[in-house]
Design a protein around this motif. Structure first.
Motif, mmCIF file in Angstrom:
data_model
loop_
_atom_site.group_PDB
_atom_site.id
_atom_site.type_symbol
_atom_site.label_atom_id
_atom_site.label_comp_id
_atom_site.label_asym_id
_atom_site.label_seq_id
_atom_site.Cartn_x
_atom_site.Cartn_y
_atom_site.Cartn_z
ATOM 1 N N MET A 1 0.916 -1.338 0.151
ATOM 2 C CA MET A 1 -0.125 0.211 0.021
ATOM 3 C C MET A 1 0.988 1.258 0.031
ATOM 4 O O MET A 1 1.750 1.535 0.990
ATOM 5 C CB MET A 1 -0.933 0.028 1.247
ATOM 6 C CG MET A 1 -1.716 1.139 1.598
ATOM 7 S SD MET A 1 -2.524 1.396 3.052
ATOM 8 C CE MET A 1 -1.284 1.355 4.222
ATOM 9 N N ALA A 2 0.614 2.216 -0.887
ATOM 10 C CA ALA A 2 1.233 3.500 -0.959
ATOM 11 C C ALA A 2 0.733 4.437 -0.073
ATOM 12 O O ALA A 2 -0.309 4.707 -0.078
ATOM 13 C CB ALA A 2 1.677 3.836 -2.330
ATOM 14 N N VAL A 3 1.598 4.928 0.581
ATOM 15 C CA VAL A 3 1.331 5.968 1.938
ATOM 16 C C VAL A 3 1.088 7.446 0.932
ATOM 17 O O VAL A 3 2.079 7.562 0.387
ATOM 18 C CB VAL A 3 2.348 6.082 2.860
ATOM 19 C CG1 VAL A 3 1.867 7.196 3.810
ATOM 20 C CG2 VAL A 3 2.225 4.603 3.714
ATOM 21 N N THR A 4 0.001 8.263 1.006
ATOM 22 C CA THR A 4 -0.196 9.353 0.364
ATOM 23 C C THR A 4 0.660 10.690 1.465
ATOM 24 O O THR A 4 0.136 10.666 2.547
ATOM 25 C CB THR A 4 -1.331 9.781 0.325
ATOM 26 O OG1 THR A 4 -2.290 8.712 -0.460
ATOM 27 C CG2 THR A 4 -1.739 11.153 -0.694
ATOM 28 N N LEU A 5 1.819 11.013 0.937
ATOM 29 C CA LEU A 5 2.447 11.968 1.728
ATOM 30 C C LEU A 5 1.861 13.302 1.939
ATOM 31 O O LEU A 5 0.838 13.653 1.143
ATOM 32 C CB LEU A 5 3.793 12.180 1.039
ATOM 33 C CG LEU A 5 4.672 11.085 0.994
ATOM 34 C CD1 LEU A 5 6.205 11.588 0.474
ATOM 35 C CD2 LEU A 5 4.972 10.344 2.294
ATOM 36 N N VAL A 6 1.821 13.967 3.019
ATOM 37 C CA VAL A 6 1.189 15.340 3.302
ATOM 38 C C VAL A 6 2.246 16.225 2.774
ATOM 39 O O VAL A 6 3.094 16.508 3.344
ATOM 40 C CB VAL A 6 1.003 15.614 4.737
ATOM 41 C CG1 VAL A 6 -0.013 16.721 4.847
ATOM 42 C CG2 VAL A 6 0.344 14.220 5.443
ATOM 43 N N LYS A 7 1.807 17.017 1.674
ATOM 44 C CA LYS A 7 2.540 18.121 1.297
ATOM 45 C C LYS A 7 1.755 19.425 1.419
ATOM 46 O O LYS A 7 0.648 19.421 0.646
ATOM 47 C CB LYS A 7 3.014 17.860 0.023
ATOM 48 C CG LYS A 7 3.818 16.721 -0.183
ATOM 49 C CD LYS A 7 4.471 16.473 -1.548
ATOM 50 C CE LYS A 7 5.323 15.267 -1.623
ATOM 51 N NZ LYS A 7 5.970 14.854 -3.093
ATOM 52 N N PHE A 46 11.060 17.745 -0.372
ATOM 53 C CA PHE A 46 9.975 17.125 -0.823
ATOM 54 C C PHE A 46 8.793 18.028 -0.992
ATOM 55 O O PHE A 46 7.885 17.728 -1.706
ATOM 56 C CB PHE A 46 9.469 16.068 0.102
ATOM 57 C CG PHE A 46 9.186 16.163 1.699
ATOM 58 C CD1 PHE A 46 7.782 16.460 1.554
ATOM 59 C CD2 PHE A 46 9.841 16.152 2.515
ATOM 60 C CE1 PHE A 46 7.339 16.723 2.851
ATOM 61 C CE2 PHE A 46 9.271 16.305 3.835
ATOM 62 C CZ PHE A 46 7.929 16.807 3.996
ATOM 63 N N ASN A 321 15.779 15.602 -0.061
ATOM 64 C CA ASN A 321 14.911 14.496 0.549
ATOM 65 C C ASN A 321 13.426 14.220 -0.087
ATOM 66 O O ASN A 321 12.427 13.701 0.265
ATOM 67 C CB ASN A 321 14.534 14.590 2.145
ATOM 68 C CG ASN A 321 13.945 15.940 2.410
ATOM 69 O OD1 ASN A 321 13.230 16.553 1.682
ATOM 70 N ND2 ASN A 321 14.341 16.406 3.509
#
Ligand code: SF4
Lengths: 322, 445
Positions: A1-7, A46, A321
């Motif tokens: 499962m791919a984690v959706t990063l918080v940007k 990032f 990063n």
């Protein structure tokens, strides 16, 4: 499962300020240094632009300072010669800039004349090719005279000069405008005074990209957390487009950290605190590295061993990063 | 995100039977949202609704307890000025099982001694992390046993191996210490969960990369264990900063349950000074626990001092008791200094007076824990107040002179203070750093 990063999508960024001027720009520096410009929180590559790395200025005094013997050791051979001292900071200790303090102007001390102070600045300019930060002796009236003379003598160099404070900003701002320098606007740990001062300076006609904020930090263990939070709030303010808070910030870890007993007392007096040498180095290094995590752009330092650690830390944090 | 009354209402049975103690489901939902009722009061709520509401009302980062009172996690904000940070980063010193028994005992003794007193505070590291670097189960068990024997009662342990059988063997004799154990990986998590669960101790879940970490945490939860600490495998400073920031953001801003646990970080530097600088980054940015190698006082004290700064509640400045304090063996000849009850100001002044080696009194004025300048600006350093306090604590009966020293920054109050108190007012230095020479010049023999 791919984690959706918080940007976060920040609307704005920290302003950029250029320090120094090359011959083409009317000065004599070999290069300029740009600070600020980040479009995110410190080192979150990032998420946004990390435009310019924080820089380190080493402190040079025009009279022998009352520093601890442990600190003076690094400068023993040059301590009575500001030009040689500055050169050593750049050549041996890797200073990005020189932070020259004209303590000798103090009427209760050496009481040097404005002309003598201006000459010291010229000597240091001749000895090193990096941009300069110059402040007076913290005696308001005398500083106004001294900094006017310094600004004139170094016209076009785009020095970063200080200190503009709420009670005393007009004279130095005028000097910076006439002779093309930038100013340090210092306010005592108060975000509203900080903004107010920037507005006042700007209203006189100095552009916002000629102002650097000094939030007046406390050293490690002595109120560092106040500046830590003020600076985090200022950085967040810049990112949501608060133009009057969006200037790069300068901090004084060299002065503040070395005021602490922890950076001066020997192991004989405080056996439970460990050996003084590394303790003193770490006191200054961590004061600086803590504050770059909040968004400090210029670090005014004293201890070359701490400088080395801080510069290495900055280098590591500048690695993407994303 | 906290649920609103309406969100909760949607999940309730809407019977309006009143058995929960309030007349309607809506009223009950409002009470729940306000934290004034417990979901268990409604006998009819469905299991599915229960699970959803439970997880929505759970703290974004679970609190994990182990050892001698260590608590990790349970943080609620990204920045300390938003509220405060609650559980100071636990610092553990690494002890390798490659060391001999004597070396382990000596190292643990050093750890026991990592306790510091400064500015009226006492702080130290929380304990040790014994690592199974040897890869040998018997060696690990022996090392853990020696370390536990040498470790002070008030310190805690972490046991680190990736071999479930080795963990089981090492853990049993020291289970009374309730150590944190690890590390569960994709390869061994079933066995590790079994051991941790049986001993009732929290478990570290380790995977490099956030995707892998989320997946593994979910698997461990599915295997029936939720007492977890996350290890995102920090190696390179910048990448670690990004991962630690994402873990915290996802937990707090998105309530991403897979990351709703405290996070630990390891340093990767050999040189202790460089190591502490790296640890400082992880401490600032969101590690709930650090495992470090440095064990020298001069290296650890600065790091722990930053921890004190970072975890100070921004709403509550640290204060000392507003009263007449004696510094050293005071006599009726001792000078009397006045300062504020802001702990930093007070202890800076106290330190300088101590260093002057002239026993003195300090009258700490209650300024609500603000510094001299701030207190004066806010009308909290008035001459009347100082005079009253001198009276209240009977300063006149303690000394045989009538001379009081005030901070240089409030020189303006000296006339009024003299009038109100009848004492001679001496204006002292502005900065505490001037006290030494001031004391020697004025009170030296
Ligand atoms: S007990 Fe449950 S169903 Fe009955 S009123 Fe309360 S919330 Fe509604």
């Amino acid at each position: 499962m791919a984690v959706t990063l918080v940007k976060e999508r920040w609307q704005s960024r920290v302003g950029e300020v250029i320090l120094g001027a090359t011959p083409e720009q009317g000065g004599t520096r070999s290069h300029t240094i740009t600070v600020g410009g980040d479009g995110t929180l410190p080192f979150l590559h990032f998420e946004g632009t990390v435009a310019n790395r924080p820089v380190v200025a080493l402190e040079v005094n025009d009279v022998e300072p009352d520093w601890s013997p442990r600190l003076k050791e690094y400068y023993a051979d040059v301590i009575n010669n500001p030009a040689a001292w500055a050169k050593k900071c750049v050549d041996e200790y890797g200073a990005d800039l020189i932070y020259l303090k004209l303590v000798g102007a103090n009427p209760e001390g050496a009481n040097r004349t404005p002309a003598e102070c201006a000459q010291t600045v010229k000597d240091v300019l001749a000895a090193v090719s990096v941009p300069l930060i110059v402040v007076g002796c913290e005696e308001a009236e005398k500083d106004n005279e001294v900094m006017a003379a310094v600004a004139e003598a170094a016209a076009g160099e785009n020095l970063l000069i200080g200190l503009a404070e709420q009670e005393n900003y007009k004279s130095i701002t005028a000097a910076a405008m006439v002779h093309k320098h930038s100013v340090i606007a210092r306010s005592p740990l108060d975000i509203n005074i900080c903004k107010q001062l920037n507005i006042l300076i700007n209203e006189m006609g100095l552009p916002l990209n000629k102002i650097i904020i000094d939030p007046m930090i406390g050293g490690l263990g002595f109120g560092l957390e106040y500046a830590y939070s003020i600076m985090e709030r200022a950085r967040l303010g810049s990112l949501v487009n608060d133009k009057m808070l969006a200037m790069p910030m300068v901090c004084t870890p060299g002065y503040e950290a070395n005021r602490a007993k922890e950076a001066n007392a020997g192991i004989e007096d405080f056996p439970a605190w460990g050996d003084l040498h590394d303790r003193g180095t770490m006191w200054e290094a961590l004061t600086a590295t803590s504050l770059i995590q909040t968004g400090a752009s210029i670090l005014l330092m004293r201890n070359p061993e701490a400088v080395k650690l801080v510069k290495q830390n900055i280098e590591e944090l500048m690695v993407s990063n994303a | 995100m906290a649920l609103t009354g309406l969100d909760i209402y949607k999940q309730l049975p809407k019977k309006n039977c009143g058995e929960c103690g309030v007349p309607t489901c809506l009223a009950f939902a409002m009470a729940l949202a306000a934290g004034k009722a417990a979901l268990s009061s409604c006998p009819y709520v469905s299991d599915a609704a229960k699970e959803m509401l439970d997880s929505a009302s759970a703290p974004p980062i679970k609190k994990i307890a182990f050892g001698a009172g260590v608590e990790l996690g349970d943080e609620t904000v990204m920045f300390r000025h938003e509220k405060t940070f609650y559980h100071p980063t636990t610092v553990m010193i690494r002890v390798s099982d490659n060391l001999s028994a004597e070396e382990i005992a000596a190292r643990v003794a050093e750890v026991n001694d990592l306790e510091f007193d400064r500015v009226g505070l006492h702080y130290g590291v929380e304990g040790i992390a014994v690592t199974n670097d040897s890869g040998d189960a018997a060696k690990f068990a022996a090392a853990v046993s020696v370390a536990s024997g040498a470790l002070a009662e008030n310190k805690s342990m972490v046991l680190l191996t990736e071999d479930a059988a080795a963990l089981k063997g090492a853990l049993e004799p020291v289970a009374g210490r309730k150590p944190l154990v690890g590390s569960a990986t994709a390869a061994n998590f079933e066995g590790m969960v079994e051991v941790a669960k049986a001993a009732g101790v929290p478990l570290i879940v380790k995977a490099a990369g956030l995707d892998a970490l989320a997946e593994l945490a979910d698997k461990v939860v599915a295997a029936g264990y939720k007492e977890l600490v996350l290890d995102p495998v920090t190696t390179e400073t910048s990448k670690a900063l990004a991962d630690l920031t994402q873990l915290r953001r996802l937990a707090i801003k998105k309530k991403f349950r897979s990351f709703g646990y405290p996070v630990l970080a390891y340093t990767s530097k050999e040189n202790p000074l460089e190591e502490i600088v790296q640890a400082n980054v992880y401490l600032a940015k969101y590690a709930s626990m650090l495992v470090i190698n440095a064990v020298k006082k001069e290296h650890v004290l600065p790091l722990l001092t930053f921890r004190v700064n970072l975890y100070t509640d921004p709403q509550k400045p640290i204060q000392v008791e507003p009263k007449l304090h004696a510094v050293g063996d005071v006599t009726p000849d001792s000078p009397v200094y006045v300062t504020t009850n802001f702990s930093l100001t007070y202890y800076t002044v106290q330190g300088e007076i101590e260093a002057s080696k002239i026993p003195s009194y300090i009258l700490a004025v209650d300024t609500d824990g603000t510094s001299v300048l701030t207190a004066y600006a806010a009308g909290k350093f008035e001459p009347e107040k100082v005079a009253d306090l001198m009276e209240k604590f009977e300063v006149a009966s303690k000394v045989n002179h009538k001379k009081v020293v005030i901070p240089g920054y409030v020189a303006v109050i000296s006339g009024k203070l003299k009038e109100k108190s009848g004492w001679d007012v001496v204006v002292g230095p502005r900065e505490a750093s001037g006290i030494m020479s001031f004391a020697k010049a004025n009170f030296g023999s």
